[in-house]
Design a protein around this motif. Structure first.
Motif, PDB file in Angstrom:
ATOM      1  N   SER A 122       6.916 -11.770  -5.522  1.00 47.64           N
ATOM      2  CA  SER A 122       5.948 -12.600  -4.795  1.00 47.64           C
ATOM      3  C   SER A 122       5.960 -12.268  -3.302  1.00 47.64           C
ATOM      4  O   SER A 122       4.902 -12.241  -2.663  1.00 47.64           O
ATOM      5  N   ALA A 123       7.145 -11.980  -2.744  1.00 47.20           N
ATOM      6  CA  ALA A 123       7.214 -11.575  -1.325  1.00 47.20           C
ATOM      7  C   ALA A 123       6.465 -10.261  -1.120  1.00 47.20           C
ATOM      8  O   ALA A 123       5.753 -10.082  -0.119  1.00 47.20           O
ATOM      9  N   LEU A 124       6.587  -9.352  -2.084  1.00 43.01           N
ATOM     10  CA  LEU A 124       5.903  -8.060  -1.970  1.00 43.01           C
ATOM     11  C   LEU A 124       4.397  -8.232  -2.066  1.00 43.01           C
ATOM     12  O   LEU A 124       3.634  -7.587  -1.345  1.00 43.01           O
ATOM     13  N   HIS A 125       3.980  -9.097  -2.966  1.00 44.02           N
ATOM     14  CA  HIS A 125       2.553  -9.335  -3.141  1.00 44.02           C
ATOM     15  C   HIS A 125       1.950  -9.895  -1.851  1.00 44.02           C
ATOM     16  O   HIS A 125       0.899  -9.435  -1.381  1.00 44.02           O
ATOM     17  N   ALA A 126       2.665 -10.865  -1.250  1.00 42.64           N
ATOM     18  CA  ALA A 126       2.192 -11.465   0.012  1.00 42.64           C
ATOM     19  C   ALA A 126       2.130 -10.403   1.110  1.00 42.64           C
ATOM     20  O   ALA A 126       1.169 -10.348   1.884  1.00 42.64           O
ATOM     21  N   ALA A 127       3.164  -9.556   1.180  1.00 42.91           N
ATOM     22  CA  ALA A 127       3.207  -8.517   2.224  1.00 42.91           C
ATOM     23  C   ALA A 127       2.037  -7.553   2.047  1.00 42.91           C
ATOM     24  O   ALA A 127       1.402  -7.137   3.025  1.00 42.91           O
ATOM     25  N   ARG A 128       1.734  -7.203   0.803  1.00 43.30           N
ATOM     26  CA  ARG A 128       0.640  -6.266   0.543  1.00 43.30           C
ATOM     27  C   ARG A 128      -0.703  -6.832   0.992  1.00 43.30           C
ATOM     28  O   ARG A 128      -1.477  -6.171   1.691  1.00 43.30           O
ATOM     29  N   GLN A 129      -0.950  -8.090   0.594  1.00 40.28           N
ATOM     30  CA  GLN A 129      -2.212  -8.740   0.964  1.00 40.28           C
ATOM     31  C   GLN A 129      -2.390  -8.753   2.480  1.00 40.28           C
ATOM     32  O   GLN A 129      -3.421  -8.380   3.015  1.00 40.28           O
ATOM     33  N   ARG A 130      -1.304  -9.213   3.142  1.00 34.25           N
ATOM     34  CA  ARG A 130      -1.354  -9.413   4.579  1.00 34.25           C
ATOM     35  C   ARG A 130      -1.570  -8.082   5.302  1.00 34.25           C
ATOM     36  O   ARG A 130      -2.444  -7.949   6.143  1.00 34.25           O
ATOM     37  N   ILE A 131      -0.786  -7.092   4.929  1.00 41.41           N
ATOM     38  CA  ILE A 131      -0.801  -5.851   5.687  1.00 41.41           C
ATOM     39  C   ILE A 131      -2.078  -5.054   5.437  1.00 41.41           C
ATOM     40  O   ILE A 131      -2.683  -4.527   6.374  1.00 41.41           O
ATOM     41  N   GLU A 132      -2.519  -4.990   4.184  1.00 44.02           N
ATOM     42  CA  GLU A 132      -3.753  -4.233   3.924  1.00 44.02           C
ATOM     43  C   GLU A 132      -4.947  -4.899   4.602  1.00 44.02           C
ATOM     44  O   GLU A 132      -5.882  -4.243   5.021  1.00 44.02           O
ATOM     45  N   HIS A 133      -4.875  -6.242   4.715  1.00 43.39           N
ATOM     46  CA  HIS A 133      -5.943  -6.977   5.373  1.00 43.39           C
ATOM     47  C   HIS A 133      -5.910  -6.740   6.889  1.00 43.39           C
ATOM     48  O   HIS A 133      -6.943  -6.553   7.531  1.00 43.39           O
ATOM     49  N   GLU A 134      -4.699  -6.727   7.448  1.00 48.33           N
ATOM     50  CA  GLU A 134      -4.575  -6.705   8.913  1.00 48.33           C
ATOM     51  C   GLU A 134      -4.616  -5.313   9.528  1.00 48.33           C
ATOM     52  O   GLU A 134      -4.996  -5.164  10.676  1.00 48.33           O
ATOM     53  N   ILE A 135      -4.157  -4.305   8.775  1.00 52.13           N
ATOM     54  CA  ILE A 135      -4.081  -2.967   9.373  1.00 52.13           C
ATOM     55  C   ILE A 135      -4.840  -1.972   8.514  1.00 52.13           C
ATOM     56  O   ILE A 135      -4.279  -1.372   7.594  1.00 52.13           O
ATOM     57  N   PRO A 136      -6.129  -1.777   8.805  1.00 47.38           N
ATOM     58  CA  PRO A 136      -6.919  -0.838   8.021  1.00 47.38           C
ATOM     59  C   PRO A 136      -6.296   0.559   8.103  1.00 47.38           C
ATOM     60  O   PRO A 136      -5.812   0.962   9.154  1.00 47.38           O
ATOM     61  N   GLY A 137      -6.275   1.232   6.967  1.00 49.70           N
ATOM     62  CA  GLY A 137      -5.673   2.569   6.932  1.00 49.70           C
ATOM     63  C   GLY A 137      -4.292   2.582   6.298  1.00 49.70           C
ATOM     64  O   GLY A 137      -3.804   3.628   5.907  1.00 49.70           O
ATOM     65  N   VAL A 138      -3.674   1.397   6.183  1.00 50.63           N
ATOM     66  CA  VAL A 138      -2.360   1.337   5.529  1.00 50.63           C
ATOM     67  C   VAL A 138      -2.545   1.066   4.041  1.00 50.63           C
ATOM     68  O   VAL A 138      -3.219   0.120   3.655  1.00 50.63           O
ATOM     69  N   HIS A 139      -1.952   1.905   3.225  1.00 49.01           N
ATOM     70  CA  HIS A 139      -1.940   1.690   1.775  1.00 49.01           C
ATOM     71  C   HIS A 139      -0.555   1.226   1.404  1.00 49.01           C
ATOM     72  O   HIS A 139       0.427   1.921   1.639  1.00 49.01           O
ATOM     73  N   VAL A 140      -0.475   0.016   0.838  1.00 45.05           N
ATOM     74  CA  VAL A 140       0.828  -0.567   0.525  1.00 45.05           C
ATOM     75  C   VAL A 140       1.199  -0.245  -0.918  1.00 45.05           C
ATOM     76  O   VAL A 140       0.403  -0.459  -1.836  1.00 45.05           O
ATOM     77  N   LEU A 141       2.397   0.296  -1.095  1.00 44.62           N
ATOM     78  CA  LEU A 141       2.914   0.640  -2.419  1.00 44.62           C
ATOM     79  C   LEU A 141       4.187  -0.173  -2.657  1.00 44.62           C
ATOM     80  O   LEU A 141       5.287   0.290  -2.369  1.00 44.62           O
ATOM     81  N   PRO A 142       4.059  -1.420  -3.139  1.00 42.35           N
ATOM     82  CA  PRO A 142       5.238  -2.280  -3.260  1.00 42.35           C
ATOM     83  C   PRO A 142       6.141  -1.837  -4.409  1.00 42.35           C
ATOM     84  O   PRO A 142       5.662  -1.359  -5.432  1.00 42.35           O
ATOM     85  N   ARG A 143       7.441  -2.042  -4.220  1.00 45.35           N
ATOM     86  CA  ARG A 143       8.405  -1.720  -5.278  1.00 45.35           C
ATOM     87  C   ARG A 143       9.387  -2.873  -5.431  1.00 45.35           C
ATOM     88  O   ARG A 143      10.064  -3.229  -4.473  1.00 45.35           O
ATOM     89  N   VAL A 144       9.484  -3.429  -6.629  1.00 47.14           N
ATOM     90  CA  VAL A 144      10.480  -4.471  -6.896  1.00 47.14           C
ATOM     91  C   VAL A 144      11.808  -3.773  -7.169  1.00 47.14           C
ATOM     92  O   VAL A 144      11.933  -3.035  -8.147  1.00 47.14           O
TER      93      VAL A 144
END
Ligand code: AVJ
Length: 329
Positions: A122-144
């Motif tokens: 859930s922390a990774l999911h939140a980080a992905r949403q936030r970062i992809e929304h806030e910093i265009p050009g960043v592709h988030v690849l979360p890993r549990v």
């Protein structure tokens, strides 16, 4: 190839929380591991801690990144002979500190793969949403993933260098031999020329340290006591939160702040889910956290011993916190 049908063996294993609590509280000297702080309530309290006037760590490290993010990215790229970075982070990345580094990388190269590693999906999911929304050009690849057990990154593309962020002085929660083990794990996941960005809280006067871990508003006390509240919630324990007090002490021999929960009375506590009854004497403590404070030379020695060359470091004007860029040898 012959396959042999084995009888199904069902092992009724306890949850990691149950195991950790049984191990820590059944012992003669009671302790609980610091990772137990971070359930949803504890993570929220930690976020409040980072805004306290006494808790200088987060704001000091952020100021170091605010002043030096471009230079950090530039140095990480330098001497690598390769032209692009991809950034991994141990822990899901506390919003704004990581953002400064990702933003700087985007300014250099336009797009970026960012790979946060965390035990919490859930922390990774939140980080992905936030970062992809806030910093265009960043592709988030979360890993549990539990990085204390080994690291497994997505393969880097041709021409890419990896930079691993291990910031926030998270390494300070581990005993020095465990901290070195984690650096070895990180090194094993890297190629020579890749880098580690390590943020470490430094030794300083005792009163500043004690205030940071025993704030006037009592948020750190609530954070510490939440560990018992969590055991009440998850294991149906009956800890009386009024009967325990938060204690923060400086241990000069070990160069660490210790947090304890001290029993204010002689009492018994039931943990039905573990079939455990505990007894506490007045003044008896549960040791819940170590937060080691290093001298710069100790960090550099540990990096060198674990296969890194500490190439650059940045600190604040008071020398309270420092960030190292260390290259895998
Ligand atoms: C998240 C490990 C850096 O040791 O300062 C904050 C946790 N404990 N207040 C630290 C913490 C009490 C924190 N780290």
């Amino acid at each position: 190839m012959t396959t042999i049908a084995l009888p199904q063996i069902i092992i009724q294993s306890e949850s990691p929380v149950a195991l950790a609590v049984r191990e820590g509280l059944a012992a003669h000297r009671k302790s609980l591991p610091a990772w137990l702080f971070y359930d949803a309530a504890g993570s929220h309290l930690f976020d409040q801690i980072t805004h306290l006037p006494e808790y200088y760590l987060t704001r000091t490290e952020r100021a170091i990144f605010a002043a030096n993010a471009s230079e950090i990215i530039e140095k990480a790229l330098q001497a690598s002979g390769l032209s692009r970075l991809r950034i991994a982070e141990l822990g899901a990345g506390s919003a704004d500190k990581t953002r400064l580094l990702l933003q700087a990388a985007i300014e250099f190269q336009g797009t970026l793969f960012y790979e946060p590693l965390d035990v919490s999906a859930s922390a990774l999911h939140a980080a992905r949403q936030r970062i992809e929304h806030e910093i265009p050009g960043v592709h988030v690849l979360p890993r549990v993933m539990d990085y204390t057990q080994g690291l497994d990154f997505y393969p880097a593309a041709a021409g890419e260098r990896r930079m691993v962020l291990y910031i926030g002085s998270s390494i300070g929660n581990f005993e020095p031999h465990q901290a070195a083990r984690i650096l070895e794990i990180v090194r094993a996941g890297l190629e020579p020329g890749d880098t580690l960005l390590l943020g470490v809280d430094l030794q300083k006067d005792e009163s500043t340290l004690l205030a940071a871990y025993d704030d006037a508003a009592g948020v750190t006390a609530r954070f510490n006591l939440n560990m018992l509240a969590r055991l009440n919630r998850e294991l149906a324990a009956d800890f009386d939160l009024e009967a325990f007090a938060h204690r923060a002490v400086w241990n000069p021999t070990e160069s660490r702040i210790e947090m304890h929960l001290e029993s204010l009375v002689a009492q018994r506590v039931q943990i039905p889910a573990l079939d455990l009854e505990l007894s506490f004497a007045t003044g008896e403590r549960i040791h819940t956290e170590n937060s080691y404070k290093y001298a710069p030379g100790q960090v550099e020695a540990m990096l060198a011993e674990t296969g890194f060359n500490p190439e650059n470091s940045w600190t604040d004007e008071r020398g309270w916190f420092a960030v190292w860029l260390a290259r895998a040898q």
